[in-house]
Design a protein around this motif. Structure first.
Motif, mmCIF file in Angstrom:
data_model
loop_
_atom_site.group_PDB
_atom_site.id
_atom_site.type_symbol
_atom_site.label_atom_id
_atom_site.label_comp_id
_atom_site.label_asym_id
_atom_site.label_seq_id
_atom_site.Cartn_x
_atom_site.Cartn_y
_atom_site.Cartn_z
ATOM 1 N N GLU A 22 -7.557 66.316 11.485
ATOM 2 C CA GLU A 22 -7.008 67.986 10.845
ATOM 3 C C GLU A 22 -6.624 69.191 11.705
ATOM 4 N N ARG A 23 -7.194 68.921 12.399
ATOM 5 C CA ARG A 23 -7.279 69.965 14.014
ATOM 6 C C ARG A 23 -6.157 70.070 15.315
ATOM 7 N N LEU A 24 -5.308 68.948 14.634
ATOM 8 C CA LEU A 24 -4.840 68.233 16.009
ATOM 9 C C LEU A 24 -5.603 67.972 17.351
ATOM 10 N N ARG A 58 -0.463 63.781 13.725
ATOM 11 C CA ARG A 58 1.048 63.971 14.732
ATOM 12 C C ARG A 58 0.277 64.668 15.799
ATOM 13 N N ALA A 62 -4.835 70.291 20.816
ATOM 14 C CA ALA A 62 -4.569 71.334 21.564
ATOM 15 C C ALA A 62 -5.929 71.922 21.794
ATOM 16 N N GLY A 63 -6.289 71.522 22.920
ATOM 17 C CA GLY A 63 -7.134 72.376 23.306
ATOM 18 C C GLY A 63 -8.559 72.035 22.693
ATOM 19 N N GLN A 64 -8.724 73.626 23.102
ATOM 20 C CA GLN A 64 -10.486 73.665 22.382
ATOM 21 C C GLN A 64 -10.610 74.460 20.813
ATOM 22 N N ASP A 65 -11.649 73.588 20.480
ATOM 23 C CA ASP A 65 -11.051 73.911 18.947
ATOM 24 C C ASP A 65 -11.555 75.373 18.570
ATOM 25 N N LEU A 66 -10.147 76.835 18.266
ATOM 26 C CA LEU A 66 -10.753 77.726 18.374
ATOM 27 C C LEU A 66 -11.582 77.833 17.266
ATOM 28 N N ILE A 69 -15.600 77.880 19.197
ATOM 29 C CA ILE A 69 -15.567 78.862 20.128
ATOM 30 C C ILE A 69 -16.599 79.704 20.783
ATOM 31 N N ILE A 77 -19.207 75.778 28.934
ATOM 32 C CA ILE A 77 -18.102 74.411 28.459
ATOM 33 C C ILE A 77 -17.350 74.089 29.010
ATOM 34 N N ALA A 107 -5.387 72.846 27.209
ATOM 35 C CA ALA A 107 -6.240 71.934 28.329
ATOM 36 C C ALA A 107 -6.014 70.932 27.153
ATOM 37 N N PHE A 130 -3.312 78.788 27.053
ATOM 38 C CA PHE A 130 -4.830 79.685 27.520
ATOM 39 C C PHE A 130 -3.591 81.369 27.180
ATOM 40 N N ASP A 138 -7.331 76.380 32.699
ATOM 41 C CA ASP A 138 -8.470 75.522 32.880
ATOM 42 C C ASP A 138 -8.427 73.807 32.955
HETATM 43 O O1 T3D Z 1 -13.575 77.168 24.820
HETATM 44 C C1 T3D Z 1 -13.867 77.207 26.467
HETATM 45 O O2 T3D Z 1 -14.803 76.153 26.758
HETATM 46 C C2 T3D Z 1 -12.473 76.963 27.336
HETATM 47 C C3 T3D Z 1 -11.987 76.482 27.070
HETATM 48 C C4 T3D Z 1 -10.612 76.311 26.601
HETATM 49 C C5 T3D Z 1 -9.487 75.267 27.344
HETATM 50 C C6 T3D Z 1 -7.924 75.877 25.802
HETATM 51 O O3 T3D Z 1 -7.523 74.503 25.392
HETATM 52 S S1 T3D Z 1 -7.939 77.396 25.722
HETATM 53 C C7 T3D Z 1 -6.365 76.778 24.655
HETATM 54 C C8 T3D Z 1 -6.815 76.216 22.739
HETATM 55 N N1 T3D Z 1 -5.560 75.864 22.831
HETATM 56 C C9 T3D Z 1 -4.851 76.868 22.330
HETATM 57 O O4 T3D Z 1 -4.742 77.808 21.503
HETATM 58 C C10 T3D Z 1 -3.610 76.117 21.006
HETATM 59 C C11 T3D Z 1 -3.762 76.691 19.957
HETATM 60 N N2 T3D Z 1 -2.873 76.207 18.739
HETATM 61 C C12 T3D Z 1 -1.059 76.375 19.203
HETATM 62 O O5 T3D Z 1 -0.821 76.728 19.457
HETATM 63 C C13 T3D Z 1 -0.835 75.593 17.530
HETATM 64 O O6 T3D Z 1 -1.123 75.103 16.729
HETATM 65 C C14 T3D Z 1 -0.324 74.345 18.290
HETATM 66 C C15 T3D Z 1 1.241 75.098 18.749
HETATM 67 C C16 T3D Z 1 -0.604 73.431 19.292
HETATM 68 C C17 T3D Z 1 0.537 73.561 17.018
HETATM 69 O O7 T3D Z 1 1.422 74.223 16.386
HETATM 70 P P1 T3D Z 1 1.162 73.755 15.273
HETATM 71 O O8 T3D Z 1 2.638 75.062 14.073
HETATM 72 O O9 T3D Z 1 2.955 72.404 15.012
HETATM 73 O O10 T3D Z 1 0.373 73.487 14.351
HETATM 74 P P2 T3D Z 1 -0.195 74.886 13.106
HETATM 75 O O11 T3D Z 1 0.147 74.885 11.730
HETATM 76 O O12 T3D Z 1 -0.535 75.530 14.619
HETATM 77 O O13 T3D Z 1 -1.448 73.285 13.383
HETATM 78 C C18 T3D Z 1 -2.077 72.873 12.427
HETATM 79 C C19 T3D Z 1 -3.273 72.830 11.965
HETATM 80 O O14 T3D Z 1 -4.384 72.919 13.505
HETATM 81 C C20 T3D Z 1 -3.613 74.215 11.645
HETATM 82 O O15 T3D Z 1 -4.915 74.230 10.667
HETATM 83 P P3 T3D Z 1 -4.235 74.035 8.869
HETATM 84 O O16 T3D Z 1 -3.296 75.590 8.716
HETATM 85 O O17 T3D Z 1 -3.670 73.331 8.851
HETATM 86 O O18 T3D Z 1 -5.580 74.420 9.195
HETATM 87 C C21 T3D Z 1 -4.212 75.018 12.701
HETATM 88 O O19 T3D Z 1 -5.478 76.012 12.812
HETATM 89 C C22 T3D Z 1 -5.187 73.778 13.179
HETATM 90 N N3 T3D Z 1 -5.099 73.652 14.581
HETATM 91 C C23 T3D Z 1 -4.372 73.632 15.913
HETATM 92 N N4 T3D Z 1 -4.734 74.136 17.085
HETATM 93 C C24 T3D Z 1 -6.350 74.436 17.055
HETATM 94 C C25 T3D Z 1 -6.163 74.346 15.201
HETATM 95 N N5 T3D Z 1 -7.380 74.536 15.089
HETATM 96 C C26 T3D Z 1 -8.820 74.802 15.678
HETATM 97 N N6 T3D Z 1 -8.666 74.659 17.386
HETATM 98 C C27 T3D Z 1 -7.321 75.150 17.267
HETATM 99 N N7 T3D Z 1 -6.982 74.931 18.900
#
Ligand code: T3D
Length: 255
Positions: A22-24, A58, A62-66, A69, A77, A107, A130, A138
């Protein structure tokens, strides 16, 4: 909600599935801890000959759960969790295959790139996410990306944070193969099975190719000599040489 990380072993193949669909499959602390535990168990268990890392649903990861955070200092972390599992994947002396079934971001991309082989489903994609949220690469992204695709392309991906399709990822050299979605699981099983039937030297090959990227030639030549001694003394090398002279396929046991 079930376990955040699933772990199975079958015919030498350990499959580690990130399981927060649900959070990818974005990382929270529970998923980090499960993942680190799974990697340690795969390293320890002699029945595991190769490791497949994939995601449930699917997404790949998706890296860090935002939504999670900011509960702990970010540097803490990164050091405690992300850096630990990247180190575990790289030091695991068994081949690790990333089965990128869907989108990977932040990540999650670093996770795929840290693996030894990367298969992508045709519909999967990679996002250097990022910058989109004002962070920096990172989990080894700044190490792997320029080494794999060169400085300028790495900068393009890291500065713009655009989605890279599986086909583009393959053209860039970010994955080994792209497979049509319907044949993806079979392709992963095929490669994983081949790796799981491989000789003990596969782990040493991983160490050598990794060091070859980083260390000067004289050090790598010495390491090759050292590991060749170890490989030649292994049961699998004896079996490989015997099988060659007997004109049959070798039966490796991973020892
Ligand atoms: O904290 C630390 O320690 C720092 C470390 C950092 C490491 C990192 O990884 S930073 C980068 C974090 N990741 C992101 O910024 C990615 C955020 N997500 C996206 O950009 C997009 O979701 C995707 C490109 C991955 C996918 O897009 P799409 O259109 O296929 O899906 P969506 O509709 O955006 O997401 C589907 C669901 O997953 C949605 O929830 P909902 O609305 O169905 O309830 C979305 O909120 C959730 N989701 C996706 N990515 C994340 C997430 N929830 C929490 N954290 C996420 N990263």
């Amino acid at each position: 909600m079930g376990e955040p990380v699933l772990y199975t072993v079958s015919e030498g193949v350990c499959t580690i599935t990130l399981n927060r669909p649900e959070r990818l499959n974005a990382f929270n602390v529970e998923q980090h801890e499960g993942f680190i535990g799974a990697l340690k168990e795969a390293a320890r268990d002699p029945a595991v000959r190769c490791v497949v890392i994939t995601g449930a649903g699917r997404g790949f990861c998706a890296g860090q759960d935002l939504a999670d955070i900011g509960n702990q200092p970010i540097g803490q972390i990164v050091r405690r969790y992300y850096n630990t599992w990247i180190g575990l994947i790289r030091s695991l002396e068994k081949p690790v295959l990333a089965a990128v079934n869907g989108v990977a971001a932040g990540a999650g991309v670093s996770l795929a790139l840290a693996c030894d082989l990367v298969l992508m489903a045709e519909s999967a994609s990679l996002v250097q996410a990022f910058v989109n949220i004002g962070l920096v690469p990172d989990s080894g992204a700044s190490y792997f990306l320029p080494r794999l695709i060169g400085y300028h392309k790495a900068m393009e991906l890291a500065l713009f944070g655009d989605k890279v399709s599986a086909a583009e990822a393959q053209a860039l050299g970010l994955c080994n193969r792209v497979v049509p979605d319907e044949g993806f699981q079979a392709a992963v099983a095929d490669w994983a099975g081949r790796l799981a039937r491989g000789p003990r030297s596969m782990g040493w090959i991983k160490r050598l190719i990794g060091r070859g990227l980083e260390r000067p030639l004289d050090e790598v030549l010495e390491l090759e000599a050292h590991l060749q001694e170890a490989a030649a003394a292994s049961a699998d090398a004896r079996e490989g040489i015997r099988a060659f002279s007997e004109r049959r396929a070798p039966n490796f046991t991973g020892r």
